[in-house]
Scaffold this active site. Structure first.
Site, mmCIF file in Angstrom:
data_model
loop_
_atom_site.group_PDB
_atom_site.id
_atom_site.type_symbol
_atom_site.label_atom_id
_atom_site.label_comp_id
_atom_site.label_asym_id
_atom_site.label_seq_id
_atom_site.Cartn_x
_atom_site.Cartn_y
_atom_site.Cartn_z
ATOM 1 N N TYR A 48 -18.548 5.052 3.234
ATOM 2 C CA TYR A 48 -17.454 4.431 3.992
ATOM 3 C C TYR A 48 -18.036 3.425 5.007
ATOM 4 C CZ TYR A 48 -13.266 3.905 6.878
ATOM 5 O OH TYR A 48 -12.196 3.391 7.570
ATOM 6 N N GLY B 126 -2.088 -2.781 1.362
ATOM 7 C CA GLY B 126 -1.966 -1.414 1.879
ATOM 8 C C GLY B 126 -0.805 -1.282 2.845
ATOM 9 N N ALA B 127 0.360 -1.819 2.449
ATOM 10 C CA ALA B 127 1.531 -1.819 3.343
ATOM 11 C C ALA B 127 2.349 -0.536 3.239
ATOM 12 C CB ALA B 127 2.420 -3.022 3.011
ATOM 13 N N SER C 77 -14.031 -1.387 10.649
ATOM 14 C CA SER C 77 -13.994 -0.136 11.424
ATOM 15 C C SER C 77 -15.245 -0.028 12.268
ATOM 16 C CB SER C 77 -13.926 1.072 10.485
ATOM 17 O OG SER C 77 -14.072 2.267 11.224
ATOM 18 N N GLY D 153 -0.857 0.079 7.835
ATOM 19 C CA GLY D 153 -0.188 -1.005 7.113
ATOM 20 C C GLY D 153 1.326 -0.882 7.150
ATOM 21 N N GLY E 89 0.363 4.580 6.648
ATOM 22 C CA GLY E 89 -0.528 4.471 7.807
ATOM 23 C C GLY E 89 -0.333 3.213 8.633
HETATM 24 N N1 LIG Z 1 -7.137 5.417 10.555
HETATM 25 C C1 LIG Z 1 -8.175 5.062 11.273
HETATM 26 O O1 LIG Z 1 -8.556 5.714 12.270
HETATM 27 C C2 LIG Z 1 -8.950 3.826 10.912
HETATM 28 C C3 LIG Z 1 -10.025 3.461 11.732
HETATM 29 C C4 LIG Z 1 -10.743 2.319 11.407
HETATM 30 C C5 LIG Z 1 -10.365 1.548 10.327
HETATM 31 N N2 LIG Z 1 -9.337 1.928 9.545
HETATM 32 C C6 LIG Z 1 -8.974 1.071 8.404
HETATM 33 O O2 LIG Z 1 -7.585 0.813 8.456
HETATM 34 C C7 LIG Z 1 -7.122 0.465 7.145
HETATM 35 C C8 LIG Z 1 -5.829 1.223 6.842
HETATM 36 O O3 LIG Z 1 -6.128 2.583 6.712
HETATM 37 P P1 LIG Z 1 -5.159 3.752 7.218
HETATM 38 O O4 LIG Z 1 -5.924 4.527 8.202
HETATM 39 O O5 LIG Z 1 -3.845 3.191 7.577
HETATM 40 O O6 LIG Z 1 -5.103 4.654 5.887
HETATM 41 P P2 LIG Z 1 -3.881 5.114 4.963
HETATM 42 O O7 LIG Z 1 -2.759 5.629 5.775
HETATM 43 O O8 LIG Z 1 -4.492 6.013 3.943
HETATM 44 O O9 LIG Z 1 -3.400 3.757 4.287
HETATM 45 C C9 LIG Z 1 -4.215 3.074 3.368
HETATM 46 C C10 LIG Z 1 -3.400 2.072 2.598
HETATM 47 O O10 LIG Z 1 -4.235 1.510 1.577
HETATM 48 C C11 LIG Z 1 -3.602 1.727 0.303
HETATM 49 N N3 LIG Z 1 -4.594 1.947 -0.753
HETATM 50 C C12 LIG Z 1 -5.575 2.871 -0.799
HETATM 51 N N4 LIG Z 1 -6.229 2.791 -1.974
HETATM 52 C C13 LIG Z 1 -5.655 1.794 -2.688
HETATM 53 C C14 LIG Z 1 -5.878 1.245 -3.967
HETATM 54 N N5 LIG Z 1 -6.812 1.718 -4.791
HETATM 55 N N6 LIG Z 1 -5.087 0.231 -4.383
HETATM 56 C C15 LIG Z 1 -4.108 -0.239 -3.587
HETATM 57 N N7 LIG Z 1 -3.853 0.240 -2.356
HETATM 58 C C16 LIG Z 1 -4.617 1.245 -1.906
HETATM 59 C C17 LIG Z 1 -2.766 2.994 0.501
HETATM 60 O O11 LIG Z 1 -1.792 3.105 -0.517
HETATM 61 P P3 LIG Z 1 -0.933 4.500 -0.705
HETATM 62 O O12 LIG Z 1 0.216 4.384 0.252
HETATM 63 O O13 LIG Z 1 -0.526 4.440 -2.140
HETATM 64 O O14 LIG Z 1 -1.872 5.630 -0.386
HETATM 65 C C18 LIG Z 1 -2.201 2.719 1.881
HETATM 66 O O15 LIG Z 1 -1.135 1.811 1.812
HETATM 67 C C19 LIG Z 1 -8.284 0.797 6.193
HETATM 68 O O16 LIG Z 1 -8.949 -0.397 5.845
HETATM 69 C C20 LIG Z 1 -9.193 1.675 7.031
HETATM 70 O O17 LIG Z 1 -10.536 1.603 6.617
HETATM 71 C C21 LIG Z 1 -8.612 3.049 9.801
#
Ligand SMILES: NC(=O)c1ccc[n+]([C@@H]2O[C@H](COP(=O)([O-])OP(=O)(O)OC[C@H]3O[C@@H](n4cnc5c(N)ncnc54)[C@H](OP(=O)(O)O)[C@@H]3O)[C@@H](O)[C@H]2O)c1
Length: 272
Positions: free
Chosen positions: A167, A17-18, A141, A23, A21
């Protein structure tokens, strides 16, 4: 706390997920710190752009985590191409508002957030072991606290759907998996831990929880710390919230749940 036995510079790091967001911000931080990056994502154009933008000795490894066959193919390519892997960061994640299914027919949020990463880690564990000291970081999370358990059959094949609950179960699975993994890797030279990166302004947060959140770099720095700055002993078998080792919800610490989740995941991924 600064490290005594570990530096991320020169290490090979696979980051899922690089491309967006947390990543994406983390990829930039790791690049700045001198790591060699194996950048994972599902969107070819985003991946190629990131590779060009970072301009280093990095590689792009695409795979849609919605398919276990694609995860298998990804691990085969990594093992064929890469002689070393010191750090695996399981960061990719989704929040699905409607019930959807993975390619193999499992609830999609759980399949992507937990099951795909379960398979990835297990397939790459030999490469990690060959590269020890090494580590596995799993992005969980604090939302795992929004449920009080993981009824396994209902989670994989739900008869009704609550997006927040799905989730929460997927993130609770991340923690229960990491704690079981830590027990299994004891003495192996591979350390593992998991974390809550904060409430971060990303498309996942906005899809699931509404507007707001800190900048992605804050979430990246909270992920970087266990990956790059803690000693293995400070990391191993721990869950971090706000940069501190924290006790996760009781159900994630239940050995019976951890074992049941592991055995089910082995069966569903074909590892057992
Ligand atoms: N944001 C928060 O407040 C928060 C809080 C707690 C935990 N987290 C955790 O942090 C991590 C990163 O999330 P984020 O908030 O940065 O969300 P994000 O911006 O939506 O990024 C998610 C990443 O995962 C990739 N991804 C999603 N579905 C995929 C799939 N089917 N196959 C391959 N790659 C996939 C996305 O690819 P695309 O670029 O193609 O979309 C993106 O690179 C997650 O595990 C999330 O549960 C986030």
């Amino acid at each position: 706390m600064t490290t005594h036995d570990w530096s991320i510079a020169g290490k090979t790091v696979l980051l899922t997920g690089a491309t967006d967001g947390i990543g994406l911000a983390l990829a930039r931080e790791l690049h700045e710190r001198g790591a060699r990056l194996l950048l994972h994502g599902r969107d070819e154009a985003k991946g190629r752009r990131l590779l060009a933008d970072l301009d280093g000795d990095h590689a792009w490894y695409p795979a849609d985590l919605v398919s276990l066959a694609r995860v298998e193919a990804l691990t085969e390519t990594v093992m064929k191409n890469e002689p070393r892997l010191e750090v695996l960061i399981c960061n990719a994640g989704v929040y699905r508002t409607e019930l959807e299914y993975s390619t193999e027919g499992f609830e999609l949020t759980w399949a992507v957030n937990h099951l795909a990463h379960f398979l990835l880690v297990n397939r790459l564990v030999y490469l990690l072991a060959r590269s020890e000291p090494s580590r596995v970081i799993v992005t969980a999370s604090m939302a795992h606290r929004f449920t009080d358990g993981i009824p396994l059959e209902q989670t994989v094949h739900p008869t009704s759907y609550d997006a927040g609950e799905a989730y929460a179960r997927s993130k609770g699975s991340n923690i229960a998996f990491t704690l079981e993994l830590a027990r299994r890797l004891e003495g192996s030279g591979i350390a593992c831990g998991c974390l809550h990166p904060g409430v971060i302004s990303t498309k996942l947060l906005h899809a699931g929880f509404g507007p707001g959140g800190e900048p992605p770099r804050r979430g990246a720095l909270r992920t970087l710390r266990p990956a790059a700055d803690l000693d293995a002993a400070e990391l191993h078998g721990r869950y971090f919230e706000n940069d501190r080792p924290t006790e996760p919800a009781a159900y994630t610490r239940d050995p019976e749940l951890q074992r049941g989740l592991w055995e089910l995941s082995e069966r569903l991924t074909g590892l057992a």
